[in-house]
Write a protein that holds these residues in place. Structure first.
Motif, PDB file in Angstrom:
ATOM      1  N   VAL A 126       0.849  -1.194   0.000  1.00 49.54           N
ATOM      2  CA  VAL A 126       0.000   0.000   0.000  1.00 49.54           C
ATOM      3  C   VAL A 126       0.889   1.249   0.000  1.00 49.54           C
ATOM      4  N   GLU A 127       0.674   2.106  -0.960  1.00 47.23           N
ATOM      5  CA  GLU A 127       1.390   3.386  -1.051  1.00 47.23           C
ATOM      6  C   GLU A 127       2.904   3.241  -0.843  1.00 47.23           C
ATOM      7  N   PRO A 128       3.541   2.405  -1.647  1.00 45.09           N
ATOM      8  CA  PRO A 128       4.992   2.212  -1.463  1.00 45.09           C
ATOM      9  C   PRO A 128       5.809   3.444  -1.825  1.00 45.09           C
TER      10      PRO A 128
ATOM     11  N   VAL B 246      10.367  15.302  11.152  1.00 47.06           N
ATOM     12  CA  VAL B 246      10.038  14.275  10.160  1.00 47.06           C
ATOM     13  C   VAL B 246       8.587  14.403   9.731  1.00 47.06           C
ATOM     14  N   ARG B 247       8.311  14.015   8.509  1.00 45.60           N
ATOM     15  CA  ARG B 247       6.947  13.968   7.970  1.00 45.60           C
ATOM     16  C   ARG B 247       6.958  13.065   6.743  1.00 45.60           C
ATOM     17  N   THR B 248       5.759  12.765   6.254  1.00 39.23           N
ATOM     18  CA  THR B 248       5.641  11.900   5.071  1.00 39.23           C
ATOM     19  C   THR B 248       5.524  12.756   3.820  1.00 39.23           C
ATOM     20  N   VAL B 249       6.238  12.365   2.772  1.00 37.31           N
ATOM     21  CA  VAL B 249       6.039  12.985   1.452  1.00 37.31           C
ATOM     22  C   VAL B 249       6.027  11.885   0.395  1.00 37.31           C
ATOM     23  N   MET B 250       5.636  12.298  -0.803  1.00 33.43           N
ATOM     24  CA  MET B 250       5.583  11.330  -1.902  1.00 33.43           C
ATOM     25  C   MET B 250       6.866  11.354  -2.713  1.00 33.43           C
ATOM     26  N   LEU B 251       7.269  10.166  -3.120  1.00 34.50           N
ATOM     27  CA  LEU B 251       8.421  10.024  -4.014  1.00 34.50           C
ATOM     28  C   LEU B 251       7.959  10.352  -5.437  1.00 34.50           C
ATOM     29  N   HIS B 252       8.678  11.267  -6.096  1.00 34.26           N
ATOM     30  CA  HIS B 252       8.294  11.635  -7.461  1.00 34.26           C
ATOM     31  C   HIS B 252       9.157  10.962  -8.520  1.00 34.26           C
ATOM     32  N   ASP B 253      10.361  10.583  -8.154  1.00 34.99           N
ATOM     33  CA  ASP B 253      11.242   9.913  -9.126  1.00 34.99           C
ATOM     34  C   ASP B 253      12.488   9.435  -8.374  1.00 34.99           C
TER      35      ASP B 253
ATOM     36  N   PHE C 124      11.447  14.655  -4.623  1.00 38.09           N
ATOM     37  CA  PHE C 124      10.149  14.933  -4.015  1.00 38.09           C
ATOM     38  C   PHE C 124       9.856  16.415  -4.215  1.00 38.09           C
ATOM     39  N   ALA C 125       8.663  16.837  -3.829  1.00 46.25           N
ATOM     40  CA  ALA C 125       8.302  18.246  -4.018  1.00 46.25           C
ATOM     41  C   ALA C 125       7.509  18.736  -2.820  1.00 46.25           C
ATOM     42  N   SER C 126       7.648  20.040  -2.576  1.00 45.52           N
ATOM     43  CA  SER C 126       6.926  20.645  -1.459  1.00 45.52           C
ATOM     44  C   SER C 126       6.991  22.165  -1.619  1.00 45.52           C
ATOM     45  N   HIS C 127       6.419  22.855  -0.641  1.00 48.71           N
ATOM     46  CA  HIS C 127       6.461  24.315  -0.659  1.00 48.71           C
ATOM     47  C   HIS C 127       7.753  24.808   0.001  1.00 48.71           C
TER      48      HIS C 127
ATOM     49  N   GLY D 169       8.252  27.551   1.424  1.00 44.99           N
ATOM     50  CA  GLY D 169       8.007  28.293   2.670  1.00 44.99           C
ATOM     51  C   GLY D 169       7.512  27.435   3.816  1.00 44.99           C
ATOM     52  N   SER D 170       7.331  26.150   3.563  1.00 44.59           N
ATOM     53  CA  SER D 170       6.864  25.253   4.630  1.00 44.59           C
ATOM     54  C   SER D 170       7.977  25.075   5.663  1.00 44.59           C
ATOM     55  N   ARG D 171       7.638  24.394   6.738  1.00 43.60           N
ATOM     56  CA  ARG D 171       8.654  24.179   7.768  1.00 43.60           C
ATOM     57  C   ARG D 171       9.848  23.417   7.180  1.00 43.60           C
ATOM     58  N   LYS D 172       9.549  22.340   6.452  1.00 40.89           N
ATOM     59  CA  LYS D 172      10.642  21.560   5.862  1.00 40.89           C
ATOM     60  C   LYS D 172      11.422  22.378   4.841  1.00 40.89           C
ATOM     61  N   GLY D 173      10.675  23.218   4.072  1.00 43.57           N
ATOM     62  CA  GLY D 173      11.333  24.045   3.063  1.00 43.57           C
ATOM     63  C   GLY D 173      12.310  25.014   3.713  1.00 43.57           C
TER      64      GLY D 173
ATOM     65  N   GLN E 230       1.467  26.464   3.438  1.00 43.94           N
ATOM     66  CA  GLN E 230       1.765  25.205   4.134  1.00 43.94           C
ATOM     67  C   GLN E 230       2.595  25.470   5.397  1.00 43.94           C
ATOM     68  N   SER E 231       2.176  24.885   6.473  1.00 42.82           N
ATOM     69  CA  SER E 231       2.814  24.933   7.801  1.00 42.82           C
ATOM     70  C   SER E 231       2.557  26.238   8.553  1.00 42.82           C
ATOM     71  N   GLU E 232       1.839  27.185   7.933  1.00 44.31           N
ATOM     72  CA  GLU E 232       1.459  28.388   8.682  1.00 44.31           C
ATOM     73  C   GLU E 232       0.274  28.061   9.596  1.00 44.31           C
TER      74      GLU E 232
ATOM     75  N   SER F 139       5.838  28.879  -5.050  1.00 42.58           N
ATOM     76  CA  SER F 139       6.449  28.260  -3.864  1.00 42.58           C
ATOM     77  C   SER F 139       6.645  26.741  -4.020  1.00 42.58           C
ATOM     78  N   TRP F 140       5.970  26.137  -4.999  1.00 40.70           N
ATOM     79  CA  TRP F 140       6.082  24.684  -5.176  1.00 40.70           C
ATOM     80  C   TRP F 140       7.470  24.358  -5.725  1.00 40.70           C
ATOM     81  N   THR F 141       8.198  23.550  -5.020  1.00 40.62           N
ATOM     82  CA  THR F 141       9.632  23.373  -5.282  1.00 40.62           C
ATOM     83  C   THR F 141       9.965  21.894  -5.409  1.00 40.62           C
TER      84      THR F 141
HETATM   85  C1  LIG Z   1       0.704  10.062   2.433  1.00 35.43           C
HETATM   86  C2  LIG Z   1       1.158  11.499   2.518  1.00 35.43           C
HETATM   87  C3  LIG Z   1       1.812  12.077   1.441  1.00 35.43           C
HETATM   88  C4  LIG Z   1       2.236  13.403   1.515  1.00 35.43           C
HETATM   89  N1  LIG Z   1       2.929  13.928   0.463  1.00 35.43           N
HETATM   90  C5  LIG Z   1       3.386  15.200   0.563  1.00 35.43           C
HETATM   91  C6  LIG Z   1       4.202  15.733  -0.473  1.00 35.43           C
HETATM   92  O1  LIG Z   1       4.563  15.054  -1.463  1.00 35.43           O
HETATM   93  N2  LIG Z   1       4.630  17.003  -0.342  1.00 35.43           N
HETATM   94  C7  LIG Z   1       4.290  17.780   0.744  1.00 35.43           C
HETATM   95  O2  LIG Z   1       4.676  18.938   0.797  1.00 35.43           O
HETATM   96  N3  LIG Z   1       3.545  17.291   1.749  1.00 35.43           N
HETATM   97  C8  LIG Z   1       3.087  16.020   1.692  1.00 35.43           C
HETATM   98  N4  LIG Z   1       2.351  15.492   2.711  1.00 35.43           N
HETATM   99  C9  LIG Z   1       2.092  16.359   3.906  1.00 35.43           C
HETATM  100  C10 LIG Z   1       3.334  16.331   4.814  1.00 35.43           C
HETATM  101  O3  LIG Z   1       3.384  15.111   5.534  1.00 35.43           O
HETATM  102  C11 LIG Z   1       3.348  17.486   5.813  1.00 35.43           C
HETATM  103  O4  LIG Z   1       2.181  17.469   6.614  1.00 35.43           O
HETATM  104  C12 LIG Z   1       3.445  18.837   5.116  1.00 35.43           C
HETATM  105  O5  LIG Z   1       4.303  18.782   4.006  1.00 35.43           O
HETATM  106  C13 LIG Z   1       3.954  19.896   6.086  1.00 35.43           C
HETATM  107  O6  LIG Z   1       5.207  19.494   6.586  1.00 35.43           O
HETATM  108  P1  LIG Z   1       6.213  20.537   7.299  1.00 35.43           P
HETATM  109  O7  LIG Z   1       5.379  21.372   8.224  1.00 35.43           O
HETATM  110  O8  LIG Z   1       7.193  19.686   8.011  1.00 35.43           O
HETATM  111  O9  LIG Z   1       6.847  21.344   6.212  1.00 35.43           O
HETATM  112  C14 LIG Z   1       1.945  14.174   2.673  1.00 35.43           C
HETATM  113  C15 LIG Z   1       1.287  13.583   3.756  1.00 35.43           C
HETATM  114  C16 LIG Z   1       0.908  12.261   3.681  1.00 35.43           C
HETATM  115  C17 LIG Z   1       0.227  11.650   4.884  1.00 35.43           C
END
Ligand SMILES: Cc1cc2nc3c(=O)[nH]c(=O)nc-3n(C[C@H](O)[C@H](O)[C@H](O)COP(=O)(O)O)c2cc1C
Length: 246
Positions: free
Chosen positions: A76-78, A94-101, A109-112, A114-118, A174-176, A205-207
């Motif tokens: 499931v969701e590998p 730590v948090r979950t993100v999706m693998l894009h390649d 992977f990709a994210s904002h 300005g988010s905490r992780k960013g 994101q994360s605000e 902001s999408w990076t």
């Molecule tokens: C299954 C799953 C996939 C996710 N994929 C992403 C992702 O690809 N990119 C992303 O920014 N956040 C994703 N999220 C949300 C992050 O886990 C996280 O809540 C969000 O990025 C804010 O994280 P930060 O506050 O540490 O920056 C996903 C969450 C889950 C549960």
């Protein structure tokens, strides 16, 4: 060969029967319930043999093989992974993100931004990734420097995804701190409408990020706890491997 348990595996705890409790000398119901849970229940998991001597010379090839195998096994969701970063004080997050390649450069992977992780990655561009695939008892750990792709890469990546993904990215912030859920509903409504009206809209902001690995560890679980850990380390531009005690 996978060993069968002497006792049938127990059922997971129900919500009502297993709640964390106050510290006491007796194991709580919650702890009892945890102890009753199994890892790699033979009814659902199969633990393949992994011969590290036959592993490829570099980790991306092995990751691709393992990934194909866990997908085929019905995991499931590998393609979701834990992404660990550190804040300015060196405290992990730590948090979950999706693998894009995954390619010769690394794990994408990709994210904002300005988010905490960013923000953490802008200050300290190193990360660790964790994959866990219980159906085959496998874990992969990746560590390395994180680089930012050109904006066009993030734009192209986002626009190959669903309208929902674009709408989610357009919501932003994101994360605000969110003042109320209704505020999110309003922003999301507007973002969905915009994503449908302007499918090529930019989300600055999408990076897109790449974790360029200098260490990748493959863990294959074994029913007799003789787990195989194969660690790849980049040394002078080449990959060296060693086994680790489990
Ligand atoms: C299954 C799953 C996939 C996710 N994929 C992403 C992702 O690809 N990119 C992303 O920014 N956040 C994703 N999220 C949300 C992050 O886990 C996280 O809540 C969000 O990025 C804010 O994280 P930060 O506050 O540490 O920056 C996903 C969450 C889950 C549960």
């Amino acid at each position: 060969m996978i060993e069968r348990p002497a006792q049938p595996p127990s059922q997971p705890p129900s919500r009502s029967s297993a709640q964390p409790s106050e510290p006491s000398s007796q194991p709580s119901e919650f702890v009892e319930a945890l102890r009753g849970l199994r890892v790699w229940d033979p009814r659902v998991s199969a633990l393949p043999l992994f011969d590290p001597a036959a592993a490829p010379a570099e980790p991306v090839a092995l990751f691709a093989t393992w990934f194909g195998e866990v997908v085929a096994a019905g995991e499931v969701e590998p393609h979701t992974m834990s992404l660990a970063t550190a804040d300015a004080e060196g405290r992990p997050d730590v948090r979950t993100v999706m693998l894009h390649d995954v390619d010769a450069r690394g794990w994408h992977f990709a994210s904002h931004s300005g988010s905490r992780k960013g923000r953490q990655l802008a200050a300290l561009p190193y990360a660790s990734l964790g994959f866990y695939w219980p159906l085959l008892g496998r874990q992969v750990r990746v560590r390395g420097r994180v680089t930012v792709e050109p904006a066009e890469v993030a734009h192209a990546d986002l626009h190959t995804r669903s309208t929902g993904a674009l709408a989610a990215a357009l919501v932003g912030h994101q994360s605000e701190v969110l003042s109320s859920y209704e505020e999110l509903e309003r922003a999301s409504e507007a973002a969905w409408a915009r994503a449908e009206r302007e499918p090529d809209v930019a989300v600055p902001s999408w990076t897109a990020y790449v974790v360029e690995p200098d260490e990748v560890e493959f863990f294959q679980g074994d029913a007799r706890r003789r787990h195989v850990r194969l660690d790849y380390r980049r040394e002078d531009g080449r990959w060296a491997t060693e086994l680790l005690w489990p």
